[in-house]
Design an enzyme around this catalytic site. Structure first.
Site, PDB file in Angstrom:
ATOM      1  CD  GLU A 102      38.094  42.379  47.301  1.00 28.89           C
ATOM      2  OE1 GLU A 102      38.867  41.199  46.867  1.00 28.89           O
ATOM      3  OE2 GLU A 102      36.767  42.418  47.574  1.00 28.89           O
ATOM      4  CG  ASP A 135      44.437  43.296  43.705  1.00 28.35           C
ATOM      5  OD1 ASP A 135      45.146  42.896  44.525  1.00 28.35           O
ATOM      6  OD2 ASP A 135      44.335  42.918  42.629  1.00 28.35           O
ATOM      7  CG  ASP A 180      38.371  40.566  50.458  1.00 31.46           C
ATOM      8  OD1 ASP A 180      39.595  40.334  49.876  1.00 31.46           O
ATOM      9  OD2 ASP A 180      37.407  39.902  50.498  1.00 31.46           O
ATOM     10  CD  GLU A 190      43.158  43.456  47.991  1.00 34.28           C
ATOM     11  OE1 GLU A 190      44.171  42.835  47.797  1.00 34.28           O
ATOM     12  OE2 GLU A 190      41.964  43.149  47.666  1.00 34.28           O
TER      13      GLU A 190
END
Length: 228
Positions: free
Chosen positions: A45, A49, A118, A121
Site C-alpha cells: 500500500e 500510493d 488501501d 493501492e
C-alpha cells in the site's frame, strides 16, 4: 503457485495477469488475517500510493499543459485520495477477493472505504513490482479512465471547501471533534463532528480520522446547501 478461479477472474477484470501471483495475494491480504508466515498488504500500500501519485501527476501535466500548480494540486488530490481509490476498487469488485479475518468480514470489511482504498493501492504496487512502471501506469490510466479529464478545475476536499465557506461569512475556521473510537485496533472506527462557530455541526464515521473529518465536512456542507 496455483491461482484460484476468483483471482483469475479478478485479473481479467483489471486486464493484467501476474507472472508472480503471490504478489497479488499479498496485495489482497488485510492485516486482520496476517500471520508470521502470511504478510499483509501494508508495505505494498505504501509503495502503491507513490506509484499512483507519480502517474497522476504526469497525467495531469500532460492533460492541461497550461495549468498552474494552484489548479493542479486540488485536481491531483481528488484523483489520489482514498475515496477515489475506493471508487475504482468497487468498479473492479476488489472487495470480493479481499482476504480478511473473521471479525473484519463480520463487520462488513469488504465494503469499507478505507480497506478498499488501501487494497487498491496495494494492487497497483503489486502490478508495478510484477510488470514494471509502464505496465502499472497503463493499468492506472485504464482503471481511472476519464476521471483525469473530468476532474473539476476547482476540485477541493470537503474540509477546504467548508473552511472557505466559513471564512467568506466572517466565521472562524471549523473545528473537528472526535466523539468516539470503536472497533479493534486493526480496524478502528472514528466518529467525528465538524462544527462551525455558530454551533452548526454534522457527524460522520470512517476507519481513519482524516476520512471521518472529510466525511463530516462533506455532510455539513450538504446540510448548509440544503438550508440555504
Amino acid at each position: 503457485m496455483k491461482v484460484s478461479a476468483d483471482l483469475k477472474a479478478f485479473q481479467a477484470r483489471i486486464g493484467y495477469e501476474f507472472s508472480q501471483p503471490d504478489l497479488l495475494v499479498r496485495a489482497l491480504t488485510h492485516g486482520s488475517i496476517s500471520s508470521p508466515t502470511r504478510g499483509d498488504n501494508q508495505r505494498l500500500e505504501f509503495l502503491g500510493d507513490r506509484v499512483l501519485g507519480l502517474v497522476m501527476a504526469e497525467a495531469l501535466l500532460d492533460h492541461d499543459k497550461g495549468a498552474s500548480e494552484g489548479l493542479l494540486a486540488p485536481r491531483f488530490n481528488a484523483l489520489v485520495r482514498k475515496e477515489a481509490c475506493a471508487d475504482v476498487a468497487r468498479q473492479i469488485d476488489l472487495g470480493v477477493v479481499l482476504k480478511l479475518g473473521r471479525s473484519e468480514m463480520m463487520s462488513g470489511g469488504r465494503r469499507k472505504q478505507a480497506l478498499l482504498g488501501d487494497a487498491m493501492e496495494a494492487v497497483i504496487a503489486a502490478v508495478y513490482r510484477d510488470g514494471g512502471f509502464e505496465v502499472a501506469q497503463a493499468l492506472i490510466l485504464r482503471l481511472w479512465g476519464d476521471r483525469v479529464t473530468k476532474v473539476e478545475d476547482d476540485a477541493r476536499d470537503a474540509k477546504t471547501a467548508l473552511q472557505e465557506w466559513a471564512q467568506a461569512r466572517g466565521q472562524k475556521p471549523p473545528t473537528y471533534v472526535q466523539l468516539s473510537r470503536s472497533g479493534p485496533d486493526h480496524a478502528p472506527v472514528f466518529t467525528i463532528a465538524a462544527r462551525l462557530q455558530d454551533g452548526t455541526e454534522a457527524q460522520s464515521s470512517a476507519g481513519a480520522k482524516r476520512q471521518a473529518e472529510q466525511a463530516a465536512a462533506a455532510a455539513l456542507l450538504a446540510q448548509l446547501e440544503q438550508n440555504a
